[in-house]
Design an enzyme around this catalytic site. Structure first.
Site, PDB file in Angstrom:
ATOM      1  CG  HIS A 225      32.723  30.251  26.615  1.00 18.36           C
ATOM      2  ND1 HIS A 225      32.145  30.603  25.418  1.00 18.36           N
ATOM      3  CD2 HIS A 225      32.850  31.396  27.317  1.00 18.36           C
ATOM      4  CE1 HIS A 225      31.933  31.914  25.402  1.00 18.36           C
ATOM      5  NE2 HIS A 225      32.344  32.413  26.542  1.00 18.36           N
TER       6      HIS A 225
ATOM      7  CD  GLU B  74      30.609  34.870  23.460  1.00 17.38           C
ATOM      8  OE1 GLU B  74      29.590  35.015  24.162  1.00 17.38           O
ATOM      9  OE2 GLU B  74      31.750  34.885  23.940  1.00 17.38           O
TER      10      GLU B  74
ATOM     11  CD  GLU C 134      29.475  38.329  27.023  1.00 20.87           C
ATOM     12  OE1 GLU C 134      29.552  37.103  26.807  1.00 20.87           O
ATOM     13  OE2 GLU C 134      30.468  39.058  27.181  1.00 20.87           O
TER      14      GLU C 134
END
Length: 250
Positions: free
Chosen positions: A80, A110, A206
């Site tokens: 990020h 995301e 993720e």
């Protein structure tokens, strides 16, 4: 912490709505992606769309701290990184990250995208990460431990000689935002967490691969869905599509 790992039906409904709002931000970002557009302008479009959607769905809620992180090219190398004024170029890898906040509860979407086209080396890495993402989601079920799920995804990457490019753990819980982003330390998809998944828990999948600048396919690849653990498996409450078929845009 143990109490917060298990969500009430009301909390799950709020998180489900948050995931839908995150999708709204994702589509707004996708529509804004064009060669020459600045990262910050894309991020603001996604944020504004989500805040308007939250206000429509929850007219009596408290509005605070909904945000977007959107990176392009080399700026995708961290999970990020800060948003910049860099202008998008054809062939850029992109990292879309939307984070709506509704009365203190945060959710997320995301996705990896490319501007206009994706080269073969990048597509191969992207598709491998999508494969890991799909495997990881299939492993999220009651009775499985966080460590077991992690080992399963690790094995997938290891078979493809990609494990060394893994960036961090594969998922986490959701809830009221704190300095730990609404995440409970006992519900992280890491090798050292032995928590057993139960119905009523909410967790992300993720996986992220980061290939260094200068390598074929360089950049950060990341997909993120939110899943509710059910009595016999899990329910994916993220709707925005992942993968090359939908996310080569602009």
């Amino acid at each position: 912490m143990a109490q917060r790992m298990r969500k009430s039906p009301a909390e799950i409904e709020l998180i489900r709505a948050g995931a839908a709002v995150a999708d709204v931000g994702g589509y707004a970002i996708r529509d804004t992606i064009h060669e020459g557009t600045r990262e910050i302008d894309v991020a603001m479009a996604g944020r504004d769309a989500m805040e308007l959607e939250i206000a429509k769905r929850f007219p009596e809620a408290e509005y605070r701290d909904t945000w977007v992180w959107f990176q392009s090219g080399i700026n995708t190398d961290g999970a990020h990184n800060p948003v910049t004024g860099r202008r998008l170029q054809r062939g850029d890898i992109l990292s879309l990250n939307t984070f709506p906040m509704i009365s203190g509860y945060y959710t997320a979407l995301e996705r990896t995208l490319f501007v206009g086209e994706v080269d073969d080396a990048s597509r191969a890495i992207w598709e491998a990460n999508v494969g890991a993402h799909e495997l990881g989601m299939s492993l999220l079920k009651p009775g499985a431990s966080c460590a077991e799920v992690t080992r399963g995804v690790n094995g997938f990457f290891e078979e493809r000689d990609l494990l060394q490019y893994r960036t961090f753990g594969y998922g986490h819980s959701f809830g009221v935002l704190s300095h730990y982003y609404g995440r409970e330390a006992g519900l992280e998809l890491r090798e050292d967490i032995d928590t057993v998944l139960e119905s009523g828990m909410v967790i992300s999948m993720e996986p992220m691969l980061t290939l260094p600048e200068g390598m074929p396919g360089a950049g950060g690849y990341r997909e993120h869905d939110i899943l509710v653990i059910t009595e016999d498996g899990c329910e994916d409450i993220t709707g925005y599509p992942y993968g090359p078929d939908f996310n080569v845009v602009g």
